[in-house]
Design a protein around this motif. Sequence first.
Motif, short mmCIF file in Angstrom:
data_model
loop_
_atom_site.label_atom_id
_atom_site.label_comp_id
_atom_site.label_asym_id
_atom_site.label_seq_id
_atom_site.Cartn_x
_atom_site.Cartn_y
_atom_site.Cartn_z
N ALA A 399 11.12 -4.99 0.55
CA ALA A 399 11.53 -5.01 1.95
C ALA A 399 10.76 -4.02 2.82
N TYR A 400 9.94 -3.17 2.21
CA TYR A 400 9.17 -2.23 3.03
C TYR A 400 8.34 -3.01 4.03
N PRO A 401 8.34 -2.65 5.30
CA PRO A 401 7.66 -3.46 6.32
C PRO A 401 6.18 -3.66 6.04
N ALA A 402 5.76 -4.90 6.01
CA ALA A 402 4.34 -5.20 5.85
C ALA A 402 3.57 -4.92 7.13
N SER A 403 4.24 -5.04 8.27
CA SER A 403 3.56 -4.94 9.56
C SER A 403 3.07 -3.55 9.89
N VAL A 404 3.54 -2.52 9.20
CA VAL A 404 3.10 -1.17 9.51
C VAL A 404 1.77 -0.84 8.82
N ASP A 405 1.27 -1.76 8.02
CA ASP A 405 0.00 -1.55 7.33
C ASP A 405 -1.12 -2.27 8.09
N SER A 406 -2.32 -1.79 7.94
CA SER A 406 -3.49 -2.45 8.51
C SER A 406 -4.72 -2.00 7.73
N ILE A 407 -5.70 -2.90 7.62
CA ILE A 407 -6.95 -2.55 6.96
C ILE A 407 -8.08 -3.27 7.69
N PRO A 408 -9.12 -2.56 8.11
CA PRO A 408 -10.19 -3.22 8.88
C PRO A 408 -10.95 -4.24 8.04
N THR A 409 -11.35 -5.34 8.68
CA THR A 409 -12.14 -6.38 8.01
C THR A 409 -13.30 -6.80 8.91
N SER A 410 -14.17 -7.65 8.36
CA SER A 410 -15.31 -8.22 9.09
C SER A 410 -16.17 -7.14 9.75
N ALA A 411 -16.58 -6.18 8.93
CA ALA A 411 -17.46 -5.10 9.40
C ALA A 411 -16.89 -4.40 10.62
N ASN A 412 -15.57 -4.17 10.59
CA ASN A 412 -14.84 -3.46 11.64
C ASN A 412 -14.75 -4.21 12.97
N GLN A 413 -15.18 -5.46 13.01
CA GLN A 413 -14.93 -6.28 14.19
C GLN A 413 -13.43 -6.57 14.31
N GLU A 414 -12.82 -6.88 13.17
CA GLU A 414 -11.38 -7.13 13.12
C GLU A 414 -10.72 -5.86 12.56
N ASP A 415 -10.56 -4.89 13.44
CA ASP A 415 -10.22 -3.53 12.99
C ASP A 415 -8.73 -3.23 12.97
N HIS A 416 -7.91 -4.18 13.37
CA HIS A 416 -6.45 -4.02 13.24
C HIS A 416 -5.88 -5.37 12.86
N VAL A 417 -5.16 -5.42 11.75
CA VAL A 417 -4.64 -6.69 11.26
C VAL A 417 -3.13 -6.59 11.06
N SER A 418 -2.47 -7.75 10.97
CA SER A 418 -1.00 -7.78 11.00
C SER A 418 -0.35 -7.77 9.63
N MET A 419 -1.04 -8.24 8.61
CA MET A 419 -0.47 -8.42 7.26
C MET A 419 0.70 -9.40 7.26
N ALA A 420 0.70 -10.31 8.22
CA ALA A 420 1.82 -11.24 8.34
C ALA A 420 1.93 -12.19 7.17
#
Length: 512
Positions: A399-420
């Motif tokens: 149950a720990y919130p997935a939304s509080v995590d983020s990891i940059p992708t696509s050579a930092n173009q997509e630098d904040h992600v939702s983990m939805a």
Amino acid sequence: MTDLILTPGVVSLADWRAVYVGASVRLDPACREGVLASAATVEAIVAKGEPVYGINTGFGKLATVRIPDSDLAQLQENIVLSHAAGVGEPLEVPVVRLILAMKLASLARGASGVRWETLQALQACLDHHLIPVIPGQGSVGASGDLAPLAHMAAVLMGVGEAMLKGERMPAAEALRRAGLTPAAFGPKEGLALLNGTQVSTALALAGLFAAERVFQSALVTGALATDAARGSDGPFDPRIHALRGHRGQIEVADALRGLMAGSPIRQSHLVGDTRVQDPYCLRCQPQVMGACLDLLRQAATTLAIEANGVSDNPLVFAETGEVISGGNFHAEPVAFAADMIAIALCEIGSITERRIAMLVDPVLSGLPAFLTAKPGLNSGFMLPQVTAAALVSENKSRAYPASVDSIPTSANQEDHVSMATHGARRLGPMAMNVAHVVGIELLAAAQGCDFHAPLVSSPLLEAARAVIRAKVPMLGEDRYFSPDMEQATALIVSGALAAAGGALPGVVEGVL
């Protein structure tokens, strides 16, 4: 059966649930004009030769690379094949049906620049029960559910694997058997199919539907456990809950009071009972379960909006001829909704397990230890309570919130992600854990009421008890317990127990 008509932008949660459980769907033909206008806008841009992201450029970090017109078809094929990089167990068929239907409805909004033929390819998959095999892992819920949706799009091209009427086979063979021709995508179409939040939203909706069922079942077992423990229905008095004002709390108290109405077990303890207050697991059911109901409804509202939205990129505005790049593919709303459902599931299971623990404790329940007439020789419900505790603890970690995590992708173009997506994918196993816990409470509460014979419970609770007693007899001497638990869980998952409880507050109907 009459096909369910999908009118893009206004599909109800009840209709999405019907799709999930297998309803045939048909796209509202009124949307065709907007789709054609959107596709014509893309054609005009290609004819002008101006660089526009998603149509004649590279993608992500490569957006500044101009692609020659002669390579545009190859560009769309390449993005599908290169992005089909998912791993893990395939998504369940009902979830993929929901993905296909939601992608169809989203593209039909006329803002994605795809041709009518591409929508027909999605429709044909639904018509022929041709279900893409989509690995469940590989999306961070940022630039859409890229990897899983790429696996969906690849099947339209005849690449990958698909299920055809329950049989898994190469996609090309599935298309051939269904009499379909592999699709060739035009400018913007591959990207439109890959971008979007349909996978995370479908998984979250599946979790929501399962959560509603275990929620309603837990109201029934909670009321039955209250009677088994000779608990009071005083804490369910409507005046208490009106003073606080939360809708869910008020409705849960009404439901519990209705479930216990007319119980001879309850009536027998109105006089001479020396207890002043019941444990929180009985007394605070309206407050806990009501809060869960409110949370699930909030998640349902978010998911209803998302399921009807357009979440690919860039978006085409045919009325002005513009193509505008934005970020609707970011699945933060879905991530939050999934986290809310996870928290609610965790709490439904948690308070249910506490009632099981109360019932097996003779000091708290006044019933024989571990609900067996011969404790010591028999262990009774000792280990089912341990199993419930294990499942609840497992859900706590999930149950720990997935939304509080983020990891940059696509050579930092997509630098904040939702983990939805993985936040939503956990909901199915969590709901099944709760179904097992509620099933154990059903067995324990029915057993507890058996000890009060010849007194019986209320008409509604006796109907619920009859449902389980038709499958599982009262536990006398110890026996192999697992089959009993499987039978009880099946009654939760099927909705049979909730149906026996009469009209119960729900999550999906009447939300919007």
